[in-house]
Design a protein around this motif. Structure first.
Motif, PDB file in Angstrom:
ATOM      1  N   ASN A  58      10.866  32.144   5.806  1.00 42.45           N
ATOM      2  CA  ASN A  58      10.346  31.428   6.074  1.00 42.45           C
ATOM      3  C   ASN A  58      11.037  30.358   4.336  1.00 42.45           C
ATOM      4  N   SER A  59      12.806  30.697   3.854  1.00 45.41           N
ATOM      5  CA  SER A  59      12.781  30.000   3.034  1.00 45.41           C
ATOM      6  C   SER A  59      14.140  30.679   3.087  1.00 45.41           C
ATOM      7  N   GLY A  60      15.399  29.529   1.876  1.00 48.44           N
ATOM      8  CA  GLY A  60      16.648  30.215   2.021  1.00 48.44           C
ATOM      9  C   GLY A  60      16.798  31.152   1.410  1.00 48.44           C
ATOM     10  N   THR A  61      16.236  31.465   0.838  1.00 51.13           N
ATOM     11  CA  THR A  61      16.951  32.827  -0.107  1.00 51.13           C
ATOM     12  C   THR A  61      16.388  33.536   1.111  1.00 51.13           C
ATOM     13  N   ASP A  62      15.449  34.036   1.939  1.00 51.15           N
ATOM     14  CA  ASP A  62      14.669  34.729   2.763  1.00 51.15           C
ATOM     15  C   ASP A  62      15.956  34.820   3.622  1.00 51.15           C
ATOM     16  N   PHE A  84      29.682  30.952  -9.259  1.00 50.41           N
ATOM     17  CA  PHE A  84      28.754  28.588 -10.153  1.00 50.41           C
ATOM     18  C   PHE A  84      28.265  28.181  -8.329  1.00 50.41           C
ATOM     19  N   THR A  85      26.694  29.014  -8.625  1.00 47.29           N
ATOM     20  CA  THR A  85      26.224  28.414  -7.846  1.00 47.29           C
ATOM     21  C   THR A  85      24.831  28.815  -8.225  1.00 47.29           C
ATOM     22  N   PHE A  86      23.650  28.591  -7.132  1.00 49.03           N
ATOM     23  CA  PHE A  86      22.545  28.697  -7.204  1.00 49.03           C
ATOM     24  C   PHE A  86      21.640  29.919  -8.095  1.00 49.03           C
ATOM     25  N   GLU A 156      27.794  33.164   5.413  1.00 49.59           N
ATOM     26  CA  GLU A 156      27.161  31.349   4.482  1.00 49.59           C
ATOM     27  C   GLU A 156      26.429  31.318   3.848  1.00 49.59           C
ATOM     28  N   ASP A 157      26.038  30.736   2.798  1.00 52.89           N
ATOM     29  CA  ASP A 157      25.519  29.754   2.054  1.00 52.89           C
ATOM     30  C   ASP A 157      25.316  28.468   2.230  1.00 52.89           C
ATOM     31  N   VAL A 158      24.627  28.098   3.108  1.00 53.34           N
ATOM     32  CA  VAL A 158      24.679  26.748   3.810  1.00 53.34           C
ATOM     33  C   VAL A 158      23.463  25.991   3.375  1.00 53.34           C
ATOM     34  N   ALA A 159      22.861  26.003   2.229  1.00 56.74           N
ATOM     35  CA  ALA A 159      21.476  25.330   1.560  1.00 56.74           C
ATOM     36  C   ALA A 159      22.395  24.176   1.363  1.00 56.74           C
ATOM     37  N   GLN A 160      23.443  24.307   1.215  1.00 60.26           N
ATOM     38  CA  GLN A 160      23.464  22.743  -0.098  1.00 60.26           C
ATOM     39  C   GLN A 160      24.348  22.109   1.494  1.00 60.26           C
ATOM     40  N   ALA A 161      24.508  22.589   2.536  1.00 62.53           N
ATOM     41  CA  ALA A 161      25.752  21.527   3.320  1.00 62.53           C
ATOM     42  C   ALA A 161      25.195  21.950   5.013  1.00 62.53           C
ATOM     43  N   TYR A 180      20.189  28.968   5.575  1.00 63.09           N
ATOM     44  CA  TYR A 180      20.031  27.785   5.623  1.00 63.09           C
ATOM     45  C   TYR A 180      18.867  26.799   5.038  1.00 63.09           C
ATOM     46  N   SER A 181      19.130  26.269   3.409  1.00 60.95           N
ATOM     47  CA  SER A 181      17.537  26.281   3.401  1.00 60.95           C
ATOM     48  C   SER A 181      16.693  25.169   3.768  1.00 60.95           C
ATOM     49  N   PHE A 182      15.496  24.322   3.801  1.00 58.14           N
ATOM     50  CA  PHE A 182      14.357  23.309   3.957  1.00 58.14           C
ATOM     51  C   PHE A 182      13.914  22.685   2.546  1.00 58.14           C
ATOM     52  N   THR A 185      14.300  19.002  -1.419  1.00 60.38           N
ATOM     53  CA  THR A 185      15.558  18.081  -2.314  1.00 60.38           C
ATOM     54  C   THR A 185      16.759  18.328  -1.740  1.00 60.38           C
ATOM     55  N   LYS A 186      16.675  19.374  -0.572  1.00 62.03           N
ATOM     56  CA  LYS A 186      18.323  19.640   0.578  1.00 62.03           C
ATOM     57  C   LYS A 186      18.014  18.562   2.100  1.00 62.03           C
ATOM     58  N   ASN A 187      19.754  18.216   1.846  1.00 62.41           N
ATOM     59  CA  ASN A 187      19.878  17.519   3.120  1.00 62.41           C
ATOM     60  C   ASN A 187      18.523  17.425   4.055  1.00 62.41           C
TER      61      ASN A 187
HETATM   62  C1  LIG Z   1      18.686  26.008  -2.491  1.00 59.64           C
HETATM   63  C2  LIG Z   1      19.516  27.197  -2.489  1.00 59.64           C
HETATM   64  C3  LIG Z   1      18.986  28.989  -2.281  1.00 59.64           C
HETATM   65  C4  LIG Z   1      17.953  28.911  -1.702  1.00 59.64           C
HETATM   66  O1  LIG Z   1      16.928  28.055  -1.091  1.00 59.64           O
HETATM   67  P1  LIG Z   1      15.439  28.015  -0.880  1.00 59.64           P
HETATM   68  O2  LIG Z   1      14.837  27.742   0.180  1.00 59.64           O
HETATM   69  O3  LIG Z   1      15.423  27.204  -1.966  1.00 59.64           O
HETATM   70  O4  LIG Z   1      15.849  29.740  -0.897  1.00 59.64           O
HETATM   71  C5  LIG Z   1      20.115  29.141  -1.982  1.00 59.64           C
HETATM   72  N1  LIG Z   1      21.369  28.679  -2.402  1.00 59.64           N
HETATM   73  C6  LIG Z   1      22.426  27.699  -2.554  1.00 59.64           C
HETATM   74  C7  LIG Z   1      22.972  27.942  -2.571  1.00 59.64           C
HETATM   75  C8  LIG Z   1      20.776  26.477  -2.570  1.00 59.64           C
HETATM   76  O5  LIG Z   1      21.178  26.027  -3.190  1.00 59.64           O
END
Ligand SMILES: *Cc1c(COP(=O)(O)O)cnc(C)c1O
Length: 365
Positions: A58-62, A84-86, A156-161, A180-182, A185-187
């Motif tokens: 459902n989300s990057g957080t999930d 130094f991250t979200f 790995e937190d690849v939300a921004q990459a 990953y997050s979709f 605003t993500k790539n």
């Molecule tokens: C956006 C982001 C998330 C969370 O992704 P969501 O889809 O908004 O839940 C996690 N980590 C980082 C570094 C992000 O930029």
């Protein structure tokens, strides 16, 4: 002319006819949750990323919450990451009853300083979350070495990459789990929330698949405590279209970088992002450092000129009210005061970059 920090205006213009057709097809199919589009997207995205398994959520957080749990992290464990991250990076750790342990960052990349990880490892440490911040890969070889030495999982937190590479491999396919997050605003952005877990480990994949549907392998046979965290069919159909464009559009962001370097390369009080030899930067954000205490003044000046810019993030995670930790993280504190993210999106024209650059030079010179 107003220049926003990010816009989907151009991409929407290009893709709208195809996307509207696909949305209509999904609606006519009557399958809105999971379904064939999610399966197809998972197989296409796994292939693109070079991972064996891809699981839409459902989300990057999930993705982080489920990814950590599937990797065997839980109550009472410690997870090493950066402040130094979200917030979501640390939130996911705390959400499962584990404790985030924050390590300082390197000045050159804004990413975790790997040489400081080992001293933070205790008996409770279970995993490391490298965050590929702003689209730039963490130096994964030395990080993997530390993890293997201490038998830690790498999530790995690849939300921004999305699409970024480390030594020719896509980030997210290197550790035990990629998250990953979709977020739009993500790539690779959906038109709503969405996320993805990748892994090469069949057991992790199996557990993650159960966790996203209430802990059940078979419907109504719930075995473990899970979540309702599925990817919608409409989002999957949109992501399938956008996946075909991701390389071209990441390349567009890299062109914007070149343009910024052309116009701002020799301005003394601003440091532009740099690309290490091991990475292929995808410039999710164009995060600069503004020196000599001029960041806030410059941001105001840009605002007066109609140019949007952002501070990612105004408070480091360990200083947020939830944590309020007293820690010695000098680079994290200093860069928090200096970072300014300039407008960037795949179709940003050189003319617009020049306008932003001129406004910056006006203020800094
Ligand atoms: C956006 C982001 C998330 C969370 O992704 P969501 O889809 O908004 O839940 C996690 N980590 C980082 C570094 C992000 O930029």
């Amino acid at each position: 002319m107003k220049i926003p920090p990010f816009t989907t205006e151009e991409e929407t213009k290009i893709l709208k006819p195809e996307i509207m057709k696909e949305i209509e097809r999904v609606i006519d199919s009557g399958q809105f949750i999971m379904g064939p589009d999610v399966k197809e997207f998972e197989s296409e995205v796994a292939e693109y990323l070079g991972s064996q398994y891809a699981i839409g959520v459902n989300s990057g957080t999930d993705a982080l919450v489920i990814g950590l749990l599937a990797a065997g992290v839980g109550e009472g464990d410690e997870v090493i990451t950066t402040s130094f991250t979200f917030f979501a990076t640390a939130e996911a750790i705390s959400q499962i009853g584990a404790t985030p342990v924050f390590v300082d960052i390197e000045e050159a990349t804004y990413n975790i300083n790997i040489s400081l990880i080992e001293e933070k490892i205790t008996e409770k440490t279970k995993a490391i979350i490298p965050v590929h911040l702003y689209g730039h890969s963490v130096n994964m070889d030395p990080l993997t070495e530390v993890a293997q030495k201490h038998k830690l999982k790498v999530v790995e937190d690849v939300a921004q990459a999305f699409g970024s590479e480390y030594k020719g491999k896509k980030v997210g396919s290197i550790g035990d789990v990629g998250c990953y997050s979709f977020f739009p605003t993500k790539n690779l952005g959906a038109y709503g929330d969405g996320g993805l877990i990748t892994t090469n480990d069949s057991e992790i994949a199996e557990t993650a698949k159960m966790l996203r549907v209430h802990g059940a392998k078979k419907k109504y046979q719930n075995e473990i405590l899970g979540f309702n965290s599925r990817l919608d069919s409409i989002q999957a159909a949109i992501l399938r279209i956008k996946l075909k464009k991701i390389d071209e559009w990441n390349e567009g962001r890299r062109k914007v970088d070149k343009a910024y370097k052309k116009y701002l390369g020799d301005v003394e009080e601003i440091i532009l992002p740099s690309e290490q030899t091991y990475t292929h930067h995808v410039y999710h954000q164009y995060t600069t450092r503004v020196l000599n205490g001029k960041r806030d003044g410059l941001q105001n000046h840009l605002k007066e000129k109609g140019i949007g810019s952002m501070v990612y993030y105004p408070t480091p995670v360990h200083k947020l009210p939830l944590y309020a930790y007293e820690l010695d993280l000098p680079n994290t504190m200093q860069l928090t005061d200096e970072v300014l993210s300039l407008p960037i999106y795949p179709h940003m024209s050189e003319e617009k970059v020049e306008l932003v650059a001129n406004a910056i030079k006006e203020y800094l010179n």
